[in-house]
Design a protein around this motif. Structure first.
Motif, short mmCIF file in Angstrom:
data_model
loop_
_atom_site.label_atom_id
_atom_site.label_comp_id
_atom_site.label_asym_id
_atom_site.label_seq_id
_atom_site.Cartn_x
_atom_site.Cartn_y
_atom_site.Cartn_z
N LYS A 43 -7.72 -2.96 -14.96
CA LYS A 43 -8.05 -3.27 -13.57
C LYS A 43 -6.90 -4.04 -12.92
O LYS A 43 -6.58 -5.16 -13.31
CB LYS A 43 -9.33 -4.11 -13.56
N CYS A 44 -6.30 -3.43 -11.92
CA CYS A 44 -5.20 -4.09 -11.21
C CYS A 44 -5.70 -5.38 -10.57
O CYS A 44 -6.72 -5.37 -9.88
CB CYS A 44 -4.64 -3.15 -10.14
N PRO A 45 -4.98 -6.48 -10.77
CA PRO A 45 -5.45 -7.76 -10.19
C PRO A 45 -5.32 -7.79 -8.67
O PRO A 45 -5.85 -8.70 -8.04
CB PRO A 45 -4.56 -8.80 -10.85
N HIS A 46 -4.66 -6.81 -8.08
CA HIS A 46 -4.57 -6.79 -6.62
C HIS A 46 -5.89 -6.29 -6.04
O HIS A 46 -6.63 -7.06 -5.46
CB HIS A 46 -3.39 -5.92 -6.15
N LYS A 47 -6.20 -5.01 -6.21
CA LYS A 47 -7.46 -4.51 -5.66
C LYS A 47 -8.21 -3.59 -6.62
O LYS A 47 -8.99 -2.75 -6.21
CB LYS A 47 -7.22 -3.81 -4.32
N GLY A 48 -7.93 -3.74 -7.91
CA GLY A 48 -8.77 -3.09 -8.92
C GLY A 48 -8.44 -1.66 -9.30
O GLY A 48 -9.21 -1.04 -10.02
N ALA A 49 -7.33 -1.11 -8.83
CA ALA A 49 -6.99 0.27 -9.20
C ALA A 49 -6.74 0.36 -10.72
O ALA A 49 -6.39 -0.64 -11.34
CB ALA A 49 -5.76 0.73 -8.44
N PRO A 50 -6.92 1.55 -11.29
CA PRO A 50 -6.71 1.68 -12.74
C PRO A 50 -5.22 1.71 -13.10
O PRO A 50 -4.54 2.69 -12.83
CB PRO A 50 -7.39 3.02 -13.07
N ILE A 62 3.70 0.50 -12.66
CA ILE A 62 3.61 0.58 -11.20
C ILE A 62 2.19 1.05 -10.87
O ILE A 62 1.78 2.15 -11.26
CB ILE A 62 4.67 1.53 -10.63
N CYS A 63 1.45 0.20 -10.18
CA CYS A 63 0.06 0.49 -9.85
C CYS A 63 -0.02 1.75 -8.99
O CYS A 63 0.76 1.91 -8.04
CB CYS A 63 -0.58 -0.70 -9.14
N PRO A 64 -0.98 2.66 -9.29
CA PRO A 64 -1.06 3.91 -8.51
C PRO A 64 -1.49 3.69 -7.07
O PRO A 64 -1.26 4.56 -6.23
CB PRO A 64 -2.10 4.74 -9.28
N ASN A 65 -2.09 2.55 -6.74
CA ASN A 65 -2.58 2.38 -5.37
C ASN A 65 -1.53 1.87 -4.39
O ASN A 65 -1.23 2.54 -3.42
CB ASN A 65 -3.78 1.43 -5.34
N HIS A 66 -1.03 0.67 -4.63
CA HIS A 66 -0.10 0.07 -3.66
C HIS A 66 1.26 -0.20 -4.27
O HIS A 66 2.08 -0.89 -3.69
CB HIS A 66 -0.69 -1.24 -3.11
N GLU A 67 1.44 0.32 -5.47
CA GLU A 67 2.73 0.26 -6.16
C GLU A 67 3.23 -1.16 -6.46
O GLU A 67 4.42 -1.39 -6.53
CB GLU A 67 3.79 1.07 -5.41
N TRP A 68 2.31 -2.10 -6.62
CA TRP A 68 2.73 -3.40 -7.12
C TRP A 68 3.10 -3.20 -8.58
O TRP A 68 2.60 -2.30 -9.24
CB TRP A 68 1.61 -4.43 -6.96
N ARG A 69 3.95 -4.06 -9.07
CA ARG A 69 4.50 -3.88 -10.40
C ARG A 69 4.06 -5.02 -11.33
O ARG A 69 3.96 -6.16 -10.89
CB ARG A 69 6.03 -3.83 -10.32
S1 FES Z 1 -4.67 -2.07 -6.33
FE1 FES Z 1 -2.93 -2.26 -7.56
S2 FES Z 1 -1.38 -2.79 -6.20
FE2 FES Z 1 -3.12 -2.68 -4.98
#
Ligand code: FES
Length: 138
Positions: A43-50, A62-69
């Motif tokens: 679970k991405c700590p930004h907004k929960g993307a896998p 690299i997160c698939p949603n907003h590309e935070w690393r």
């Molecule tokens: S949910 Fe992962 S960067 Fe936003």
């Protein structure tokens, strides 16, 4: 103390690939990066993307949603030092890949009966559909 839970056989996850595994009710993203395994919370700590569906560049997920690393080694996020994903230790022994979790992680509280809110105490909270101020975001 860590418990090492078997998740797959060594060789089931080729280098450059990832898998999402469930260990004691928590989803963990497992990566084989250049022949070495890394495990982080899915679970991405930004907004929960896998995160297990993200890609890796130079040891960074690299997160698939907003590309935070997020660093595979530390879980740290270079864009936001306050944000970090959980990193789990991985061991490979006798052809088995195991992920280490805290002994009491994922255990549920044990009681005689399930906790349930009595019907008399249930009430409905209206869902906020639009912000009161249209310039405001929820
Ligand atoms: S949910 Fe992962 S960067 Fe936003």
């Amino acid at each position: 103390m860590k418990l090492y839970i078997k998740v797959m056989k060594d060789g089931d996850l080729p280098p450059g690939k990832s898998a999402i595994v469930t260990v004691r009710d928590q989803e963990i993203a497992l990566f084989n990066y250049k022949g070495k395994y890394f495990a982080v919370s899915n679970k991405c700590p930004h907004k929960g993307a896998p995160l297990g569906e993200g890609r890796i560049e130079e040891g960074v997920i690299i997160c698939p949603n907003h590309e935070w690393r997020f660093s595979l080694e530390t879980g740290g996020c270079p864009q936001n030092p306050e944000l970090k994903t959980t990193v789990f230790p991985v061991r490979v022994h006798k052809g088995v890949v195991r992920i280490g979790i805290d002994e009491d992680e994922g255990k549920k509280a044990v009681g005689k009966e399930k906790n349930a809110v009595p019907d008399a105490l249930k009430f409905k909270i209206p869902t906020i559909q639009k912000p009161i101020n249209p310039d405001e975001t929820l």
